[in-house]
Scaffold this active site. Structure first.
Site: not given
Length: 271
Positions: A175, A207, A209-212
């Site tokens: 990412k 932003t 929690g974007t990865g989760c």
């Protein structure tokens, strides 16, 4: 028949990341969500102040209980905290190799707190990475997994994604949210080559929690039987919408969460 997706991750009491974000994402994308807790965190939008790790045997018992009773269509792995938990998760999932697995190598929280011990990195690479259908690191995480400097260009991103596949992952989605510029590109590497996914960068500090959210969105689509490349495309679009609508929410005074239900909560009043 509605698909069932399982999150194996830590708990975020503020609701923006971890199993809370995963369950919201599963629900928003029409999948029944389940969760195995690996760690309790004390955190808010301003950072993590404490971590209480669940005993590895009990993590494994939670996973076994779900699989013994429920049809699991996909698994998302998030925060695993330490080497013993990583090994326990790998031991159970190795018996269910037919189930797609999305591995989000959660290492550092948005506020900078470490969420993965050093010894857990080795177990993650040797035991969990080979079980993963897709691994979804951001640029610092990809660099840590490979023991290399952080990528600073698309070319370096692509090369690191390919090296993660060579390291043992079936597919690697690196990412590019940490790259400078007006775009937020991601690259998917597999034995078939590279595929890029594009989105404009949204000017917001919300932003958390974007990865989760991205990894659980991919798991939700895989649970439905969607092909991996198409699952990533759907997840990328979903997360872009969640970030774009994040400022509609009013949660905390730090890095607020993305809006998981942006397509369902139509009015600002409902948010």
């Amino acid at each position: 028949m509605i698909a069932n997706a399982l999150s194996i991750a830590g708990s975020d009491p503020s609701g923006g990341a971890g199993i809370q974000a995963d369950l919201k994402t599963f629900s928003a994308l029409g999948v029944y969500g389940m969760a195995v807790v690996t760690a309790l965190t004390a955190q808010s939008t301003r950072g993590v102040t404490g971590i209480h790790v669940v005993p590895p045997d009990f993590v494994a018992e939670q996973i076994r209980a779900v699989f013994a009773d429920i049809r699991v269509s996909a698994v998302k792995i998030g925060m695993i905290a330490d080497a013993a938990i990583a090994g326990a998760v790998a031991d159970v999932l190795a018996r269910h190799v037919d189930v797609p697995v999305v591995l989000d190598p959660v290492m550092i929280a948005k506020g900078g707190a470490s969420l993965l011990t050093d010894d857990a990195m080795t177990v993650l690479k040797t035991r969990l990475l080979p079980l993963a259908t897709i691994v979804t690191p951001n640029l610092p995480e990809a660099a840590a997994l490979l023991g290399e400097p952080e990528a600073s260009s698309r070319e370096e991103m692509a090369n690191q994604a390919l090296r993660l596949v060579a390291l043992g992952a079936n597919m690697a989605l690196v990412k590019g949210g940490h790259l400078p510029g007006v775009d937020s590109p991601d690259v998917l590497a597999s034995a078939a080559g590279l595929t890029w996914f594009e989105a404009p960068r949204v000017a917001t500090r919300n932003t958390h929690g974007t990865g989760c959210t991205l990894s659980s969105a991919i798991a939700a689509e895989l649970a439905k039987g969607v092909l991996p490349q198409d699952a990533v495309a759907v997840a990328k679009t979903y997360v872009a919408g969640a970030i774009d609508a994040a400022d509609v929410l009013n949660v905390g005074s730090g890095h607020g969460p993305v809006h998981h239900f942006h397509a369902l909560w139509k009015s600002k009043g409902a948010a």
